[in-house]
Design a protein around this motif. Structure first.
Motif, PDB file in Angstrom:
ATOM      1  N   GLU A  41       0.202   5.262   0.407  1.00 34.93           N
ATOM      2  CA  GLU A  41      -0.752   6.357   0.660  1.00 34.93           C
ATOM      3  C   GLU A  41      -0.313   7.725   0.693  1.00 34.93           C
ATOM      4  O   GLU A  41       0.802   7.817   0.763  1.00 34.93           O
ATOM      5  CB  GLU A  41      -1.574   5.953   1.907  1.00 34.93           C
ATOM      6  N   VAL A  66      -7.520  10.780   2.561  1.00 29.25           N
ATOM      7  CA  VAL A  66      -6.574   9.557   2.480  1.00 29.25           C
ATOM      8  C   VAL A  66      -6.664   8.880   1.065  1.00 29.25           C
ATOM      9  O   VAL A  66      -8.175   8.726   0.833  1.00 29.25           O
ATOM     10  CB  VAL A  66      -6.717   8.480   3.599  1.00 29.25           C
ATOM     11  N   SER A 125      -4.776   6.207  -1.634  1.00 29.33           N
ATOM     12  CA  SER A 125      -3.971   5.095  -1.755  1.00 29.33           C
ATOM     13  C   SER A 125      -3.847   4.370  -2.958  1.00 29.33           C
ATOM     14  O   SER A 125      -5.162   4.395  -3.919  1.00 29.33           O
ATOM     15  CB  SER A 125      -4.270   3.913  -0.752  1.00 29.33           C
ATOM     16  N   GLU A 171     -10.066   6.773  -0.185  1.00 34.40           N
ATOM     17  CA  GLU A 171     -10.742   5.930   0.858  1.00 34.40           C
ATOM     18  C   GLU A 171     -11.337   6.833   1.979  1.00 34.40           C
ATOM     19  O   GLU A 171     -12.366   6.053   2.703  1.00 34.40           O
ATOM     20  CB  GLU A 171      -9.319   5.519   1.443  1.00 34.40           C
ATOM     21  N   PHE A 231      -4.497   6.586  -7.963  1.00 37.89           N
ATOM     22  CA  PHE A 231      -4.911   6.519  -6.419  1.00 37.89           C
ATOM     23  C   PHE A 231      -6.348   6.455  -6.182  1.00 37.89           C
ATOM     24  O   PHE A 231      -7.051   7.045  -6.998  1.00 37.89           O
ATOM     25  CB  PHE A 231      -4.299   7.637  -5.697  1.00 37.89           C
ATOM     26  N   TRP A 280      -2.047  11.790   2.174  1.00 41.73           N
ATOM     27  CA  TRP A 280      -2.780  12.308   2.748  1.00 41.73           C
ATOM     28  C   TRP A 280      -2.764  13.936   2.351  1.00 41.73           C
ATOM     29  O   TRP A 280      -1.646  14.639   2.187  1.00 41.73           O
ATOM     30  CB  TRP A 280      -2.165  12.506   4.275  1.00 41.73           C
ATOM     31  N   ARG A 297       0.820  -0.939   0.081  1.00 38.47           N
ATOM     32  CA  ARG A 297      -0.099   0.263   0.007  1.00 38.47           C
ATOM     33  C   ARG A 297       0.711   1.231   0.031  1.00 38.47           C
ATOM     34  O   ARG A 297       1.909   1.313   0.695  1.00 38.47           O
ATOM     35  CB  ARG A 297      -0.955   0.011   1.095  1.00 38.47           C
TER      36      ARG A 297
END
Length: 184
Positions: free
Chosen positions: A136, A176, A178, A158, A155, A138, A134
């Motif tokens: 990710e 978020v 990912s 989420e 991406f 922010w 994963r």
């Protein structure tokens, strides 16, 4: 002790238009230009106010991140000119096989798809070489341009983490995003 997995790519990652490479002291002008966008120093260690000494200290910090095992910070560079125009950062999260992503592009180089190209370059490398399950990122909810970069690079959004990050000494939400490796 440095994490053995945190090594720069053997050759700079490139799509022919941009490449990702280790920072050089000659890239200090990129650091200066990054500081002209108030948002970049607010969420990074880009110096504000900028001085050449602080700009070089920023570059040295980028080198130390790999040495300490914290992550890899690479300059986003225009292949034709050799000019650094941004930063792309991959860090290891405390959770096994999870990485974090950060990036910025200097204001004069925006609007050309450079951030999206840089993220697209690093994703397969990070998932494979760093053995991530994963990766990710922010993003502040009002940073629409960064959300577009992530979506365009594959991406998925989420969710929202409420009061998750601190911006200018105030709590802020983070969206978020990912990406995970494709199923075999």
């Amino acid at each position: 002790m440095p994490d053995a997995r945190l090594r720069y790519p053997d050759r700079p990652l490139s799509d022919g238009r941009i490449c990702l490479r280790r920072w050089r002291e000659a890239d200090v002008e990129c650091v200066r230009l990054a500081g002209t966008d108030p948002r970049i120093p607010r969420g990074t260690t880009v110096p504000d106010p900028f001085t050449p000494t602080e700009g070089l200290a920023f570059i040295h910090r980028q080198w130390s991140r790999a040495e300490s095992g914290e992550g890899l910070s690479q300059a986003v560079v225009e292949v034709d000119s050799g000019r650094a125009v941004g930063l792309l950062w991959v860090a290891l999260r405390p959770q096994p096989h999870v990485g974090g992503l950060g990036y910025w592009i200097i204001p004069p180089a925006r609007g050309q798809g450079l951030a999206t190209a840089a993220v697209r370059l690093v994703v397969p490398w990070a998932l494979d070489v760093l053995n991530l399950r994963r990766l990710e990122a922010w993003v502040e909810p009002d940073n629409v341009a960064s959300q577009r970069v992530l979506r365009d690079a594959g991406f998925q959004l989420e969710g929202r983490l409420r009061n998750f990050i601190t911006v200018e000494d105030r709590p802020s939400d983070a969206l978020v995003f990912s990406v995970i490796p494709p199923e075999p």
